[in-house]
Structures are given as C-alpha cells and as structure tokens.
Design an enzyme around this catalytic site. Structure first.
Site, PDB file in Angstrom:
ATOM      1  N   GLN A  81     -61.775   8.929   9.741  1.00 23.41           N
ATOM      2  CA  GLN A  81     -61.419   9.370   8.384  1.00 23.41           C
ATOM      3  C   GLN A  81     -61.163  10.872   8.310  1.00 23.41           C
ATOM      4  O   GLN A  81     -61.395  11.598   9.266  1.00 23.41           O
ATOM      5  CB  GLN A  81     -62.520   9.044   7.359  1.00 23.41           C
ATOM      6  CG  GLN A  81     -62.341   7.717   6.713  1.00 23.41           C
ATOM      7  CD  GLN A  81     -62.986   6.663   7.532  1.00 23.41           C
ATOM      8  OE1 GLN A  81     -64.083   6.840   7.985  1.00 23.41           O
ATOM      9  NE2 GLN A  81     -62.304   5.575   7.717  1.00 23.41           N
TER      10      GLN A  81
ATOM     11  N   LYS B 209     -56.119  11.787  14.998  1.00 23.84           N
ATOM     12  CA  LYS B 209     -57.306  12.158  15.793  1.00 23.84           C
ATOM     13  C   LYS B 209     -57.366  11.402  17.108  1.00 23.84           C
ATOM     14  O   LYS B 209     -57.708  11.965  18.140  1.00 23.84           O
ATOM     15  CB  LYS B 209     -58.596  11.844  15.017  1.00 23.84           C
ATOM     16  CG  LYS B 209     -58.800  12.684  13.802  1.00 23.84           C
ATOM     17  CD  LYS B 209     -59.981  12.189  12.999  1.00 23.84           C
ATOM     18  CE  LYS B 209     -59.766  10.865  12.294  1.00 23.84           C
ATOM     19  NZ  LYS B 209     -58.782  10.864  11.229  1.00 23.84           N
TER      20      LYS B 209
ATOM     21  N   GLY C 110     -58.630   3.703  11.741  1.00 15.74           N
ATOM     22  CA  GLY C 110     -57.718   3.073  12.701  1.00 15.74           C
ATOM     23  C   GLY C 110     -56.973   4.131  13.479  1.00 15.74           C
ATOM     24  O   GLY C 110     -56.525   5.120  12.919  1.00 15.74           O
ATOM     25  N   HIS C 111     -56.903   3.947  14.782  1.00 12.06           N
ATOM     26  CA  HIS C 111     -56.178   4.873  15.647  1.00 12.06           C
ATOM     27  C   HIS C 111     -55.053   4.118  16.305  1.00 12.06           C
ATOM     28  O   HIS C 111     -55.267   2.999  16.761  1.00 12.06           O
ATOM     29  CB  HIS C 111     -57.035   5.309  16.828  1.00 12.06           C
ATOM     30  CG  HIS C 111     -58.189   6.168  16.504  1.00 12.06           C
ATOM     31  ND1 HIS C 111     -58.190   7.064  15.484  1.00 12.06           N
ATOM     32  CD2 HIS C 111     -59.379   6.302  17.115  1.00 12.06           C
ATOM     33  CE1 HIS C 111     -59.351   7.695  15.490  1.00 12.06           C
ATOM     34  NE2 HIS C 111     -60.084   7.243  16.460  1.00 12.06           N
TER      35      HIS C 111
ATOM     36  N   ASP D 149     -55.886   9.818   8.866  1.00 11.00           N
ATOM     37  CA  ASP D 149     -54.644   9.500   9.587  1.00 11.00           C
ATOM     38  C   ASP D 149     -53.954  10.734  10.149  1.00 11.00           C
ATOM     39  O   ASP D 149     -52.734  10.773  10.264  1.00 11.00           O
ATOM     40  CB  ASP D 149     -53.662   8.747   8.667  1.00 11.00           C
ATOM     41  CG  ASP D 149     -54.321   7.564   7.999  1.00 11.00           C
ATOM     42  OD1 ASP D 149     -54.949   6.786   8.722  1.00 11.00           O
ATOM     43  OD2 ASP D 149     -54.223   7.435   6.765  1.00 11.00           O
TER      44      ASP D 149
HETATM   45  P1  IMP Z   1     -63.119   2.657   2.139  1.00  8.43           P
HETATM   46  O1  IMP Z   1     -63.498   3.588   3.245  1.00  8.43           O
HETATM   47  O2  IMP Z   1     -62.475   1.394   2.640  1.00  8.43           O
HETATM   48  O3  IMP Z   1     -64.262   2.400   1.201  1.00  8.43           O
HETATM   49  O4  IMP Z   1     -61.991   3.378   1.245  1.00  8.43           O
HETATM   50  C1  IMP Z   1     -62.278   4.540   0.484  1.00  8.43           C
HETATM   51  C2  IMP Z   1     -61.098   5.502   0.510  1.00  8.43           C
HETATM   52  O5  IMP Z   1     -60.964   6.044   1.833  1.00  8.43           O
HETATM   53  C3  IMP Z   1     -59.739   4.866   0.183  1.00  8.43           C
HETATM   54  O6  IMP Z   1     -58.957   5.828  -0.480  1.00  8.43           O
HETATM   55  C4  IMP Z   1     -59.158   4.567   1.542  1.00  8.43           C
HETATM   56  O7  IMP Z   1     -57.748   4.501   1.520  1.00  8.43           O
HETATM   57  C5  IMP Z   1     -59.644   5.793   2.317  1.00  8.43           C
HETATM   58  N1  IMP Z   1     -59.738   5.531   3.755  1.00  8.43           N
HETATM   59  C6  IMP Z   1     -60.687   4.861   4.403  1.00  8.43           C
HETATM   60  N2  IMP Z   1     -60.437   4.833   5.722  1.00  8.43           N
HETATM   61  C7  IMP Z   1     -59.311   5.533   5.917  1.00  8.43           C
HETATM   62  C8  IMP Z   1     -58.554   5.892   7.082  1.00  8.43           C
HETATM   63  O8  IMP Z   1     -58.882   5.581   8.236  1.00  8.43           O
HETATM   64  N3  IMP Z   1     -57.432   6.629   6.851  1.00  8.43           N
HETATM   65  C9  IMP Z   1     -57.059   7.035   5.617  1.00  8.43           C
HETATM   66  N4  IMP Z   1     -57.746   6.733   4.514  1.00  8.43           N
HETATM   67  C10 IMP Z   1     -58.858   5.984   4.656  1.00  8.43           C
END
Ligand code: IMP
Length: 434
Positions: free
Chosen positions: A223, A16, A40-41, A13
């Site tokens: 990410q 990007k 997510g953007h 977040d």
């Molecule tokens: P997953 O990617 O849904 O398996 O989540 C694994 C970890 O990555 C968790 O702590 C999520 O909150 C974090 N995470 C996954 N995608 C994002 C993102 O786009 N922004 C921030 N954290 C993320």
C-alpha cells in the site's frame, strides 16, 4: 547489517514490487510487514510476468529467505493459491517463511467488508473487498485468529467458538446477511493450517538472526503511505496495524527502530489512486486517459492488480509527497514509470494548494479542506524522445533531468533510482542504494 525499508510514498501502486525485485539482489531476507492481499505487485523478469499479493517479491531469487511477517493479514486460500501457482511455474518456494503470529483473514471478514461497503452506499471507502479492514479491526479488538491457531485443531475450535457467534450476530443483526456455517468453516481452515504448516516459522527470530550475522534485510511495504490510518486521508485509508509506513516495518517483523538504516520511498512520476477519497491533483478527460492507457496493450495501463479497477490519475503532488517524506523519514526516492511521461508537451508539478484563498504548503487534516484544495502548479517542459531504453541519468533527455532535479529539490531527498519500463534492466541507478 541494517535493515532497509521500501515503502510506497503515495496512494499505492507506485511500483514497489519492481523496486524490491531490483534491491532484493543484495539482501538475504526479504520480508512483508503489513497489510494483506489487498496489495498487489506485478513483477516481470526472465521467467515471465507474475502477480503477487502476499508472497514477497524476493521469491524469484532462490537463495533468499522470504518472510511474511507477523504484521500481515493472511488469507490462507490466497496464499496457498499463490504458492501453487509459483511452484507450477518452476519457482522454488521452500525459502518462504510465514509468521505463526500473523492474523488470518476469515470468511466473516470478507463478508463484513462487502456488507459494510453496501451499507455505506455513496460514502463507501471503495475497499478492495478482501476483508482486510475487518481482519485488522478484530486484531485490535482481540478477536482475531492467528496462523498458529490453524495448526492445532483444538486451538482453532476454541478460538472459533469464542468469536463465530459474535460475528454471526453482527452479520445477521447489523447487516441482515447470511450467517457463517461453523462446521464448514472449521473444516476448511484446519485443512488450510495443515497445508501451511511446512511454511510456518519463527520469522522474528529469523530476521533478527540475519541482522546479527551481518546480512541485509529488505522490508517490503504494501500500500501507499497516504493510505495510513494516522497520516493518510482518513477515513479513506486502509486499516493495516501495523501501518504500511516505514515506522510500521519494525513492528511488522519484530525488530527495533535502530535496526533500520534507510527508508526508500517509491513514487510514481505522476500520481494515481484507486478507491474513493480526496485527490487534489486528479486529472480527467483526455490527459487522464492518455496516462492511464500508456502501455495498456502490454497489460501495463493504470488498472488495479488486485481488483482491475481503473486507477484515478493526476500530476505529481509534491505537497503530499513532502508530507510522506517527513513521516516516513525517507532517505532516498525511487521514481517509477518515468517513460509514461514521454511525449507530453508539458508537465505539471503541484507545489502548493490554494484553500479558500490561502496558499497552503502542508497537508490539511480535514477531508473537506482537501476537497476544496486547488492545486498550484509549476509547469515544466516535456520531452519527445523515448526514455525506456535509457540506462544512465546523463543520457536522459535534458527536460527529464530537469524534472527529476526539480522533484528532488522540492522534496529535499535524492532520487537514487528511476524506472523506465517493467523489465528488470529498465532502470537507472543514480546512486547505489546498498
Ligand atoms: P482496503 O485496504 O481493501 O480496506 O481498502 C481501503 C482503501 O485502500 C481503498 O481506497 C483501496 O482502494 C485502497 N487500497 C488498498 N490496497 C491497495 C493497493 O494495493 N493499492 C492501491 N490502493 C489500495
């Protein structure tokens, strides 16, 4: 011409999408190379505000080819929804190219993601629940279904026959969940395949061809790097293979390391994290609320784009950031949301951790050591003038300039770009990136 990679330097977040949107002007191809719709953007431009999860942020420039590379896990329902939402708002999606080799997020992935988090209870990762971890697990275990399989009903049937019994045994036997209905799932996914067919392409050839014809290719990370499986705060990480770090970019579109010229790290001017896991500079109480809710009335507060969860907030952690600069090989930084710090009497930069009485300047591998880490802060004066209207570095308040120069010297990398608001023009180009 070389490829340029843009990665999130922290826990995600960092903004990007906003930086990619700016840099996309000079590129011919903009490509996503990892993760899935857990990312997510939010992009604000003259056409309005858009929330994208899979489609690259370059889609708003009609002449750009936007690639979803082989390294991305694609939930077809989400992608088709995003395409129709963009089209209904007049955005041309005909230059979107989806890799035939990309993995597909299937219903059992979303279900297992949720069931596994429930089973972990207090030790839950805090995933986004989008099925991304289980999808990449199956990729590595050679149980995945790829976009190419969706295009041919016979192939899809064969792949599903090979994996659904296994997945249902896991769902019912390990988690006590409801099994997946094979026929319903097959019908739905083969229909998704037909709808996606016009977008499916040999994206690897397309990216290589662009590089060979002297065009810039912008590789868009999803990410944050500190969520990387190898270098992140394991086990509180995301499971993308290839990784969302700069190193993952080449694998995720199918080029080599010598094709990448620059890696730009996007960092917030402070830190945020969603989900669980260590976060040494985390703030609580009034200061955290103040930073989180800055701009909330305009939908700009620190709440997840994908899940709406409030983000955890902290001061800029330069120990973690230096680590990220190193393993990503960053050549420059883009510092976002500087305006959020406007009006604070003083700012803190974490320059080391104190762990069990010892000063530590590198990132510990042990999660419990990180939990015990007490941040060692350097305090800098804040500024009262608003920065959101500033477009030149020299016009920033003197204290903001000092803050940025100090970040540069602690990280050993120049800050080339600063964002001071969500609009395209709310940016300060310190050094041109292209
Ligand atoms: P997953 O990617 O849904 O398996 O989540 C694994 C970890 O990555 C968790 O702590 C999520 O909150 C974090 N995470 C996954 N995608 C994002 C993102 O786009 N922004 C921030 N954290 C993320």
């Amino acid at each position: 011409m070389p490829a340029v990679v843009v990665v999130g330097g922290q826990w995600g977040d960092e903004g990007k999408g906003r930086i990619v949107d700016l840099l996309a002007r000079k590129a011919r191809v903009v490509a996503r190379y990892s993760a899935g719709n857990n990312a997510g953007h939010t992009i604000v431009n003259e056409l309005g505000e858009f929330k994208l999860h899979l489609v690259p942020a370059g889609i708003f420039y009609t002449e750009k080819t936007c690639v979803i590379g082989n390294g991305v896990a694609i939930d077809p329902e989400v992608l088709l929804g995003e395409i129709s939402q963009l089209e209904s708002r007049g955005i041309d999606t005909s230059k979107l190219a989806v890799s035939a080799r990309a993995q597909v997020v299937m219903p059992w992935h979303r279900l297992i993601d949720r069931l596994d988090e429930e089973r972990r209870g207090a030790d839950a990762i805090g995933t986004t629940g989008k099925g991304i971890g289980p999808c990449f697990t199956d990729k590595v275990a050679r149980r995945g279904i790829r976009i190419v399989d969706l295009l041919e009903p016979e192939d899809l049937l064969a792949r599903m026959r090979a994996v659904v019994d296994y997945q249902n045994a896991v769902i019912t036997g390990v988690y006590g969940g409801e099994p997946i209905d094979f026929d319903e799932c097959f019908e739905q996914y083969q229909e998704f395949g037909q709808r996606l067919r016009p977008f499916v392409a040999d994206t690897q050839a397309l990216v290589v061809e662009a590089l060979h014809s002297g065009e810039y290719v912008l590789l868009e990370g999803a990410q944050g790097s500190l969520l990387d499986l190898d270098h992140g705060t394991y086990e509180y990480v995301t499971s993308s293979v290839p990784s969302s770090t700069a190193g993952g970019a080449t694998l995720g579109v199918g080029i080599g390391p010598t094709d990448v010229q620059r890696a730009i790290g996007v960092f917030k001017s402070y830190c945020t994290r969603v989900g669980n896991g260590p976060f040494p500079t985390e703030l609580f109480g009034e200061m955290a609320d103040k930073l989180r809710d800055h701009g909330k009335e305009f939908g700009r507060g620190e709440y997840g784009t994908t899940t709406g969860r409030p983000r955890r907030i902290g001061w800029l952690d330069t120990v973690a950031a230096r680590y990220s600069v190193g393993f990503n090989g960053l050549s420059a930084l883009a510092l976002t949301r500087l305006d959020v710090l406007d009006g604070l009497p003083a700012l803190k930069l974490c320059t080391a951790y104190e762990i069990d009485g010892e000063m530590v300047k590198t990132m510990p591998a042990s999660p419990s050591a990180l939990r015990r880490a007490k941040p060692v802060y350097e305090e800098l004066p804040g500024w009262s003038e608003p920065t959101s209207g500033v477009r030149n570095f020299d016009d920033l308040p003197a204290e903001a300039q000092v803050y940025i120069r100090r970040v540069e010297s602690l990280l050993g990398v120049p800050v080339d770009l600063i964002s001071v608001g969500p609009e395209r023009e709310q940016a300060i180009i310190v050094n041109p990136i292209f």
